[in-house]
Design a protein around this motif. Structure first.
Motif, short mmCIF file in Angstrom:
data_model
loop_
_atom_site.label_atom_id
_atom_site.label_comp_id
_atom_site.label_asym_id
_atom_site.label_seq_id
_atom_site.Cartn_x
_atom_site.Cartn_y
_atom_site.Cartn_z
N ALA A 137 -30.82 -32.18 25.51
CA ALA A 137 -29.95 -33.36 25.44
C ALA A 137 -28.58 -32.89 25.92
N VAL A 138 -28.24 -33.23 27.15
CA VAL A 138 -27.03 -32.68 27.78
C VAL A 138 -26.31 -33.77 28.56
N THR A 139 -25.08 -33.50 28.97
CA THR A 139 -24.38 -34.43 29.84
C THR A 139 -25.04 -34.40 31.21
N PRO A 140 -24.89 -35.49 32.01
CA PRO A 140 -25.30 -35.40 33.40
C PRO A 140 -24.64 -34.18 34.06
N TRP A 141 -25.26 -33.64 35.05
CA TRP A 141 -24.80 -32.49 35.85
C TRP A 141 -24.97 -31.15 35.15
N TYR A 142 -25.44 -31.15 33.92
CA TYR A 142 -25.43 -29.87 33.22
C TYR A 142 -26.45 -28.91 33.83
N PRO A 143 -26.03 -27.68 34.12
CA PRO A 143 -27.00 -26.70 34.65
C PRO A 143 -28.17 -26.55 33.68
N VAL A 144 -29.35 -26.34 34.21
CA VAL A 144 -30.54 -26.14 33.36
C VAL A 144 -30.29 -24.89 32.50
N ILE A 145 -30.48 -25.05 31.21
CA ILE A 145 -30.13 -23.95 30.29
C ILE A 145 -31.21 -22.86 30.35
#
Ligand SMILES: [Zn+2]
Lengths: 171, 759
Positions: A137-145
Motif C-alpha cells: 500500500a504505497v503512493t503512486p510512483w513508489y519504487p517497488v520495495i
C-alpha cells in the motif's frame, strides 16, 4: 546430536497453522530452540515437490534455493523460478494495481479503502500459480520495495555454524 | 563587581561519584562505552558471575518494586487514561540517566525521561537551580525529547550520603495540558506555541514538597485541573516509593554493590539484546515504508497550515554480522505545520516498546539495548525538526505508522528462521482519537480523550489471526475501558459498541478487527469535539500476501431529530456502522449536517446534546494470500460477523449456502471459485517490468496528486540517497525533478534543502 525441543511433526504443524493456541503460547513463552532452523529447513524441504535444496524460506510460498550450477535463486513452491536471490523477485512477478475506487471496493467498502488520489494497493502474483505473494500500500510512483536481502553466507557460516546445503547428485 | 555568572557559580561540592560532577560522569560513560564497545567499559560481569543469586535478587527487588509502585500509585489518579488504561510508567536511572529497570505501562518514556535528566545534566542544573535531596523536577517540553506535551514527567534524584546514586522518573498521560484544542492529543496546534503548557525541566518542589506557585500556575494552565493534580500526586507518590526502595536495597546490599549492579545490569542488557538478535533473526537488510495522510486543506487553521501532505517514513533495518541492529529512516518527509511531528528520542524509544513485544519480550529491557543499536534520524525530518516551532501534540499519528514496517521486517527474519509463532504483520494505526472539551455534564471545565484506541486490532501472525479489539502498540496492556466508566466521565452516551467487519486486513490469517463506538452528546453545558486518525491512507502494508488493515473515515451528525425520535419511540441509529457502503444510521434519523467521508482529522466543532459522533478503532494487517485461508475459518468469520458476505466471496473466494441467517461453506464450489479467481488474477495482471514502463511515463508526465508530488519533493530535498535510489529504480535522467517551490505550498519552515546552497 543435540536434543530437539520440537520434532519434525510439531514444526510441520506450526507451518500448517494447525497447532493449538496453548501449544503456540508455550512456544512463545519459552526460550527459543537454537536447532529450530535446521528442523524447519528440513520440514520445508519435505513439503515442496522439487529437489533443489532450500537455503532459506523467503515467504509463504517463496524460497531461496540452490541450483545445480551453483546459482541461488528465488523459487515458488509451485516450481516457478523468479530470479537470482540478490534481485527483487517482485520485478519478475505479475502485478495488479488497485488505483481506482472501483478496484479498491473489491476488497474494502469504499470509505474503508485508501483514497486512490493518495495511495494505491499493489498486488504481486506468481506468474505460474497466481498466488498473491505480497501486497504493498504505497503512493503512486513508489519504487517497488525490495523487502529483504538476506546475508546467507554469514548466516550459515558465522551465526549457525552449519554447512550450506548441497545439491544432491542424481542417480 | 561580580558578573551574574560569577554570582551563580557553584560553591558546593560536586554531587556525582568520587568528587565528579554529573556532567563529568555522563561524558565519561559515553567515552568509555564508545572506546571499549562495552557499557561503561564493563568487559566482565564479575558481580553477576561471582554472586549470581545476589545479583538476581537485587534485580528482582528493583524490578518488582518499580512494577509495584506503578500498580499502587495508579490508584491515586482519577483520570480514566491513567486509572482505567494504565497510561503511566516509572523508570529507575543511573546518575547519568541511563535506565536500569522499568515498570510496565507506557515504556516509551524510558527514553524520554532519560532525555530530560540528560538535559538537566547538560545544562548544569547541578550549579543552578541546584540538585538536592528532596527536590522534585517536572518536564513535558517536547523539544527536550518528550513524546508530546500531555506526557508529564516527574523526576526525583536519589541521594546516598551526599552523592547522587540515581534518578527515578514517573510519567502519566495527562488528559489536557492547555493546548489550542481540548484533549491530550488535539488537532488545532500547528506550532509549539499552540501545543499547550510546556514545562522545561523545572524544579517544582524541595524537601519532598511541591511549591505553591507551581501548584497555582500549573492548575490554571490546563483544562481538567482535577485530573492534572491527581496525576501529579500519582507520579510523586510512585517516585518516592521507588526512591525508598532503592535506599532500602542500598542499606541491605551496600552502596558499592549497588553501584556495581547498575553498571553490570545495563551491560547485561546490551549482551542479552545482541544474543536475541542472533537467536531470532537473519543478517541482512530489511526494507519497508509507511505513510500517513495529513489532509489539512480547508481545515480551521492558519493559512500556511492548510495544505494536504503525506508523512512518508521509509525504513531500512540492517542486521550486521556482529548482530548490531541499525535502523535508518533516510528519505523521510520534512517536518510540517501539523501536530504530528516527533523527536528522535520518541521514535527510537518507541522502537524499544515495540521490540519488547517481539524481539526481547522480557523484563530486562534497559538502556543496554540502546547501546547495541544505531539509528539514522535525518535532521529536518518529521521526527527531527530543525526548528523549535514544530508542534507535537499528536505525535503518535506518524509514529504509530512509522513503526509498523519494522514488525514486518523482523517477521521476515523470523520466517526464515522458522520462528513462525513470533511473526506479526504489523500494528494497527491506533486511532481515532476522539477528543473534546468544555464545561461537562458535571458543570466542570474539563476535557476528554477517549482511550478506546488502546484496544485496536493486532496484526496477523503466520500461525493464527490477529487478536481483535485488543491492544495498542504503545501500551501492550491497554484496554478499551468500561462503557459505564466512560459515560460517567464523558458527556457522551453509547449508542453502540461493535466490531467493524473487515477492518482487519484479509489474509490466510486475517488481521485482528477493529471496532466502533457510536456516541451521543448528552448533558454538557458547552462542548466541542474533534477526531484525529488515519483516513485517506492505509498506514501499513500486509505481509506475504495479506492485505493492509482498512483505512479510516469519519461519521458525525449535528442538529439531529433524535430527541423527538426518542420521545416518540422511533427507531434510532444504534450499533456499529457495520457496512459503510450501505449505511443505516441515516435511515433512522434526520440531521442538518451529516459528515461521512475520509476526513478523519478535524478541528473543534461545537457539539450539542443529541449530536452523534462515531469512534472507529482500526484493525491490524493480514498475513498470506486470502485464498489460502481455510474455508471453514471464513465460514466462522462470516457467521460471527468478522467479515462481510460479499468479501467472503470476492476476497476469500468462498461460496456459501444460507439458511436462517446461518452460512455454510460449500467446499467443492469454493475450490472451483478459487481456481477461477487465480485465473482472473493472471488475466488482469501484467509482468511487473511492463507495468514499470507505464508507471514511469506517469512520473515523467508528473501525473499524480499534489500531495503525492509534495511528498516526493520533500524527500528529494532532504535526501540525496532517496533521490538517487528513486531515479535509479525508474531509470530517470537528471533533467527530471520535483521541487517544493514549484508546488505552490507554504515556504515557511522549509530550511534544509540540498538543492540550495544555504543547506
Ligand atoms: Zn507459484
Amino acid at each position: 546430536m543435540s536434543e530437539q525441543k520440537y520434532d519434525h511433526k510439531v514444526i510441520n504443524e506450526l507451518v500448517e497453522g494447525t497447532l493449538e493456541w496453548y501449544q503456540i503460547k508455550n512456544m512463545m513463552s519459552s526460550h527459543k530452540d537454537p536447532e529450530r532452523f535446521k528442523v524447519y529447513r528440513e520440514v520445508m524441504q519435505e513439503r515442496v515437490s522439487w529437489d533443489d535444496p532450500i537455503l532459506l524460506p523467503l515467504g509463504l510460498h517463496l524460497y531461496i534455493v540452490l541450483k545445480e550450477n551453483g546459482e541461488r535463486i528465488v523459487k515458488c513452491d509451485c516450481g516457478h523460478e523468479f530470479c537470482d536471490y540478490k534481485e527483487n523477485w517482485k520485478l519478475y512477478a505479475n502485478i495488479f494495481v488497485r488505483d481506482t475506487e472501483e478496484k479498491m471496493n473489491e476488497v474494502y467498502p469504499v470509505l474503508m479503502a485508501p483514497d486512490p488520489e493518495w495511495q494505491v494497493i499493489r498486488e504481486y502474483y506468481c506468474p505460474s500459480c497466481a498466488a498473491q505473494l505480497e501486497v504493498e500500500a504505497v503512493t503512486p510512483w513508489y519504487p517497488v520495495i525490495h523487502d529483504f536481502e538476506p546475508d546467507i553466507d554469514t548466516f550459515y557460516k558465522d551465526w549457525m555454524n552449519l554447512p550450506l546445503p548441497e545439491v544432491k547428485s542424481k542417480g | 563587581m561580580k558578573t551574574v555568572d560569577e554570582v551563580q557559580k557553584k560553591t558546593k561540592a560536586p554531587i556525582g561519584w568520587d568528587g565528579k560532577t554529573l556532567k563529568e560522569m555522563r561524558a565519561e560513560i559515553d567515552r568509555v562505552s564508545k572506546e571499549t564497545g562495552y557499557y561503561a567499559g564493563i568487559k566482565d560481569l564479575t558481580f553477576k558471575e561471582e554472586d549470581p543469586i545476589r545479583f538476581e535478587k537485587i534485580f528482582s527487588k528493583l524490578r518488582g518494586g518499580v512494577v509495584h509502585a506503578r500498580e499502587t500509585a495508579k490508584r491515586v489518579a482519577a483520570s480514566p487514561i491513567v486509572e482505567q488504561e494504565g497510561e503511566l510508567c516509572f523508570s529507575l536511572y543511573t546518575p547519568e540517566a541511563d535506565s536500569i529497570v522499568t515498570s510496565t505501562g507506557i515504556i516509551i518514556h524510558v527514553g524520554t525521561m532519560g532525555a530530560a535528566i540528560k538535559f538537566m545534566i547538560e545544562n548544569d542544573y547541578e550549579d543552578n537551580p541546584g540538585i538536592n535531596d528532596g527536590d522534585i523536577f517536572c518536564n513535558n517540553d517536547n523539544h527536550v525529547g518528550n513524546v508530546h506535551t500531555c506526557d508529564v514527567h516527574t523526576l526525583v534524584p536519589i541521594f546516598w550520603e551526599g552523592e547522587v546514586v540515581g534518578w527515578v522518573g514517573g510519567v502519566t498521560h495527562v488528559i489536557d495540558t492547555g493546548a489550542a484544542g481540548p484533549g491530550s492529543m488535539p488537532m488545532g496546534p500547528v506550532q509549539r506555541y499552540d501545543d499547550g503548557y510546556q514545562v522545561t525541566c523545572r524544579k517544582i518542589g524541595e524537601n519532598d514538597e511541591l511549591s505553591k506557585d507551581w501548584l497555582l500556575e500549573s492548575t490554571r494552565s490546563v483544562r481538567g485541573a482535577k485530573y492534572w493534580t491527581l496525576d501529579e500526586k500519582t507520579r510523586v507518590a510512585g517516585c518516592h516509593m521507588i526512591r525508598d526502595l532503592v535506599l532500602d536495597v542500598i542499606r541491605e546490599e551496600g552502596v558499592d554493590n549497588y553501584k556495581r549492579f547498575i553498571r553490570e545490569i545495563i551491560e547485561d542488557g546490551r549482551r542479552g539484546f545482541v544474543n536475541q538478535v542472533k537467536m531470532m533473526t537473519i543478517p541482512g537488510k530489511y526494507r519497508g515504508v509507511s505513510f500517513i495522510d495529513v489532509p489539512f486543506e480547508g481545515l480551521d487553521l492558519p493559512k500556511f497550515a492548510q495544505q494536504n501532505s503525506i508523512i512518508h517514513t521509509p525504513s531500512e533495518i540492517t542486521i550486521h554480522k556482529d548482530a548490531h541492529l541499525e535502523i535508518d529512516f533516510e528519505g523521510s518527509s520534512r517536518w510540517g505545520w501539523h501536530p504530528f511531528n516527533a523527536t528522535p528520542v520518541s521514535i527510537t524509544s518507541g522502537i524499544w516498546v515495540m521490540l519488547s513485544q517481539t524481539l526481547v519480550p522480557n523484563d530486562r529491557i534497559n538502556d543496554g539495548a540502546y547501546y547495541a543499536s544505531t539509528f539514522g534520524i535525518p535532521l529536518g525530518s518529521w521526527f527531527n525538526p530543525d526548528d523549535i516551532r514544530s508542534a507535537h501534540s499528536n505525535t503518535w499519528h506518524g509514529l504509530v505508522a512509522g513503526w509498523t514496517p519494522l514488525w514486518r521486517g523482523l517477521s521476515r527474519g523470523y520466517w526464515g528462521r522458522g520462528f513462525l509463532e513470533e511473526i506479526n504483520a504489523g500494528n494497527a494505526h491506533t486511532s481515532n482519537w476522539l477528543q473534546g472539551g468544555g464545561y461537562d455534564h458535571h458543570g466542570e471545565l474539563s476535557a476528554l480523550n477517549s482511550f478506546e484506541s488502546a484496544a485496536c486490532g493486532v496484526g496477523a501472525s503466520a500461525v493464527k489471526d490477529g487478536i481483535s479489539h485488543s491492544a495498542a502498540l504503545w501500551n501492550p496492556e491497554g484496554d478499551m475501558g468500561d462503557m459505564e466508566i466512560w459515560e460517567i466521565l464523558e458527556p457522551l452516551l453509547f449508542m453502540g459498541r461493535e466490531i467493524l467487519p473487515g477492518s482487519g486486513g484479509a489474509g490466510k490469517f486475517r488481521g485482528g478487527n477493529g471496532w466502533q463506538s457510536l456516541r451521543l452528546g448528552w448533558g454538557a453545558k458547552e462542548w466541542t469535539m474533534l477526531v484525529a486518525g488515519a483516513g485517506a491512507m492505509a498506514t501499513d502494508c500486509g505481509l506475504m500476501g495479506g492485505y493492509p488493515g482498512a483505512a479510516g473515515y469519519r461519521f458525525s451528525a449535528y442538529n439531529t431529530d433524535l430527541k423527538e425520535r426518542i420521545e416518540k419511540r422511533l427507531p434510532l441509529p444504534l450499533g456499529g456502522d457495520t457496512d459503510p457502503d450501505y449505511p443505516t444510521y441515516e435511515k433512522n434519523m434526520n440531521a442538518e449536517v451529516v459528515n461521512r467521508d475520509r476526513q478523519a482529522v478535524t478541528t473543534q466543532e461545537e457539539f450539542d446534546d443529541y449530536d452523534l459522533i462515531l469512534n472507529y478503532l482500526r484493525g491490524g494487517p493480514g498475513f498470506g494470500d486470502p485464498l489460502d485461508r481455510d474455508p471453514k475459518l471464513v465460514e466462522e468469520d462470516l457467521n460471527d460477523r468478522y467479515i462481510l458476505h460479499r468479501y467472503a466471496e470476492k476476497v476469500y473466494g468462498c461460496v456459501f449456502t444460507e439458511k436462517d441467517g446461518e452460512y455454510k461453506v460449500d467446499l467443492e464450489a469454493t475450490k472451483e471459485k478459487r481456481k477461477q479467481i487465480r485465473k482472473e488474477r493472471l488475466e488482469r495482471s501484467m509482468p511487473t517490468k511492463e507495468w514499470m514502463k507505464k508507471e514511469k511515463q506517469k512520473i515523467l508526465n508528473k501525473d499524480a496528486s499534489k500531495q503525492v508530488q509534495l511528498m516526493y519533493a520533500e524527500s528529494f530535498a532532504l535526501s540525496e540517497k532517496f533521490t538517487d535510489e528513486f531515479k535509479e529504480f525508474w531509470n530517470i535522467g537528471d533533467d527530471w525533478m520535483i521541487y517544493e517551490e514549484d508546488l505552490n505550498v507554504t515556504k515557511l519552515g522549509r530550511h534544509i534543502n540540498r538543492f540550495k546552497n544555504n543547506a
